[in-house]
Motif scaffolding. Structure first.
Motif, PDB file in Angstrom:
ATOM      1  N   ASN A  70       1.082  -1.356  -0.117  1.00  0.00           N
ATOM      2  CA  ASN A  70      -0.548  -0.069  -0.008  1.00  0.00           C
ATOM      3  C   ASN A  70       0.721   1.129   0.241  1.00  0.00           C
ATOM      4  N   LYS A  71       1.966   1.537   0.326  1.00  0.00           N
ATOM      5  CA  LYS A  71       2.924   1.823  -0.131  1.00  0.00           C
ATOM      6  C   LYS A  71       3.173   3.603   1.144  1.00  0.00           C
ATOM      7  N   VAL A  72       3.057   3.439   2.360  1.00  0.00           N
ATOM      8  CA  VAL A  72       2.640   3.822   3.576  1.00  0.00           C
ATOM      9  C   VAL A  72       3.326   2.724   3.775  1.00  0.00           C
ATOM     10  N   VAL A  73       3.472   4.177   5.979  1.00  0.00           N
ATOM     11  CA  VAL A  73       4.733   4.342   6.928  1.00  0.00           C
ATOM     12  C   VAL A  73       3.791   3.529   7.952  1.00  0.00           C
TER      13      VAL A  73
ATOM     14  N   SER B 241       1.932   6.966  16.391  1.00  0.00           N
ATOM     15  CA  SER B 241       1.001   7.264  16.093  1.00  0.00           C
ATOM     16  C   SER B 241      -0.588   6.962  15.304  1.00  0.00           C
ATOM     17  N   GLU B 242      -1.629   7.222  15.873  1.00  0.00           N
ATOM     18  CA  GLU B 242      -2.810   6.370  14.723  1.00  0.00           C
ATOM     19  C   GLU B 242      -3.032   6.534  13.955  1.00  0.00           C
ATOM     20  N   TYR B 243      -2.662   6.869  12.826  1.00  0.00           N
ATOM     21  CA  TYR B 243      -2.483   7.163  10.774  1.00  0.00           C
ATOM     22  C   TYR B 243      -1.206   6.997  10.680  1.00  0.00           C
ATOM     23  N   PRO B 244      -1.210   6.650   9.380  1.00  0.00           N
ATOM     24  CA  PRO B 244      -0.153   6.263   8.327  1.00  0.00           C
ATOM     25  C   PRO B 244       0.774   8.005   8.771  1.00  0.00           C
ATOM     26  N   LEU B 245       2.327   7.539   8.272  1.00  0.00           N
ATOM     27  CA  LEU B 245       2.645   8.821   8.689  1.00  0.00           C
ATOM     28  C   LEU B 245       2.610  10.128   6.985  1.00  0.00           C
ATOM     29  N   LYS B 246       2.624  11.268   7.445  1.00  0.00           N
ATOM     30  CA  LYS B 246       2.946  11.451   6.023  1.00  0.00           C
ATOM     31  C   LYS B 246       4.033  12.238   5.792  1.00  0.00           C
ATOM     32  N   CYS B 247       4.268  11.130   5.262  1.00  0.00           N
ATOM     33  CA  CYS B 247       5.649  10.851   4.241  1.00  0.00           C
ATOM     34  C   CYS B 247       5.970  10.008   2.907  1.00  0.00           C
TER      35      CYS B 247
ATOM     36  N   PRO C 210      16.859   7.589   2.815  1.00  0.00           N
ATOM     37  CA  PRO C 210      16.787   7.408   3.414  1.00  0.00           C
ATOM     38  C   PRO C 210      15.483   7.694   4.325  1.00  0.00           C
ATOM     39  N   LEU C 211      15.605   7.356   5.627  1.00  0.00           N
ATOM     40  CA  LEU C 211      15.186   6.194   7.527  1.00  0.00           C
ATOM     41  C   LEU C 211      14.254   7.382   7.079  1.00  0.00           C
TER      42      LEU C 211
ATOM     43  N   GLY D  68       8.769   9.585  13.163  1.00  0.00           N
ATOM     44  CA  GLY D  68       7.840   9.533  12.438  1.00  0.00           C
ATOM     45  C   GLY D  68       8.650  10.842  10.698  1.00  0.00           C
ATOM     46  N   ASN D  69       9.364  11.284  10.884  1.00  0.00           N
ATOM     47  CA  ASN D  69      10.776  12.429  10.062  1.00  0.00           C
ATOM     48  C   ASN D  69      11.145  11.081   9.331  1.00  0.00           C
ATOM     49  N   ARG D  70      11.184  11.806   8.125  1.00  0.00           N
ATOM     50  CA  ARG D  70      11.736  11.620   7.682  1.00  0.00           C
ATOM     51  C   ARG D  70      13.562  11.859   7.789  1.00  0.00           C
TER      52      ARG D  70
END
Length: 248
Positions: free
Chosen positions: A105-108, A113-119, A149-150, A155-157
């Motif tokens: 699904n291409k999400v982290v 966090s309750e939701y997928p990270l905004k990256c 990229p980590l 939750g930050n890149r």
């Protein structure tokens, strides 16, 4: 008893597989031993591996014990992380967090966090220790510059950049080692991080040094190394005097 350089690895490895191993390290500060660490790589199933790094440090009134685990796939020379976990106890607040990389699904997602990270998704993502496996694979190919990229614990890149600065002979508890020296590139010169990888040991991480403003924070030196996968022929054994031969 330590394995000599020529017998540290099986004479023939199955193509496309990673060497399974267990390595132990001394953690030093100003030349004095303040802890130990163990790094282990296991194969779980076809193309699936687990890397763990467990360290214990005692320094004056400070103590730190942590275990990091990365589960990833390795195929065609590429490391793709799927799950990362870090548990830390000791002085200060304890920590336990998890990061999952959903390649379908291409999400982290993160346990914090309750939701997928905004990256923005990229197939080049690495976790906090899987990138070290990818560095080794790059060194085997003769690469001299690396960029990964980590996703950090917040939750930050974060982009990790490295360059090879040369080779040198270093002295370790395991013996004298000819190693490739790799430097991490920071945005400023306040922090420094160096790592040494030994080609004779399948490019294993044998030493690491971190500093800030020119002052040493700690140093990690390998003191033992064992290949844990079955090999075709038994390895020769030599004492320490015959031995010649790794995190950022």
């Amino acid at each position: 008893m330590l394995l000599c350089a020529g017998a540290l690895l099986p004479t023939s490895l199955i193509a496309g597989e990673l060497t399974q191993y267990q390595a132990s390290y001394d953690i030093l500060r100003k030349g004095k031993n303040h802890g130990e660490a163990v790094r282990e790589l296991k194969k779980l199933s076809d193309n699936n591996y687990e890397l763990t790094y467990h360290s214990n440090i005692e320094w004056m009134i400070f103590s730190d014990s942590r275990e990091e685990t990365s589960k990833f796939t390795y195929k065609d020379g590429k490391v793709t992380p799927h799950h990362y976990n870090m548990v830390r106890t000791g002085t200060g607040p304890d920590k336990d967090y998890k990061i999952d990389f959903d390649t379908q699904n291409k999400v982290v997602t993160s346990s914090t966090s309750e939701y997928p990270l905004k990256c923005e998704w990229t197939d080049e993502f690495q976790d906090a220790i899987s990138y070290q496996v990818q560095v080794r694979e790059g060194l085997k190919k003769g690469e001299t510059n690396f960029s990964f990229p980590l996703i950090d614990k917040k939750g930050n890149r974060r982009d990790y950049n490295f360059e090879v600065t040369g080779t040198e002979m270093i002295s370790l508890p395991i013996g004298n080692v000819e190693a490739i020296k790799v430097k991490r590139l920071y945005d400023n010169d306040k922090r420094q991080a160096l790592a040494w990888f030994a080609p004779e040991m399948d490019y294993m991480l044998v030493r690491m040094w971190k500093g800030e403003k020119g002052m040493e924070q700690f140093e990690v030196q390998m003191n033992s190394f064992t290949v844990t996968q079955p090999v075709a022929a038994p390895a020769a054994v030599a004492d320490k005097s015959d031995a010649s031969v790794e995190a950022l």
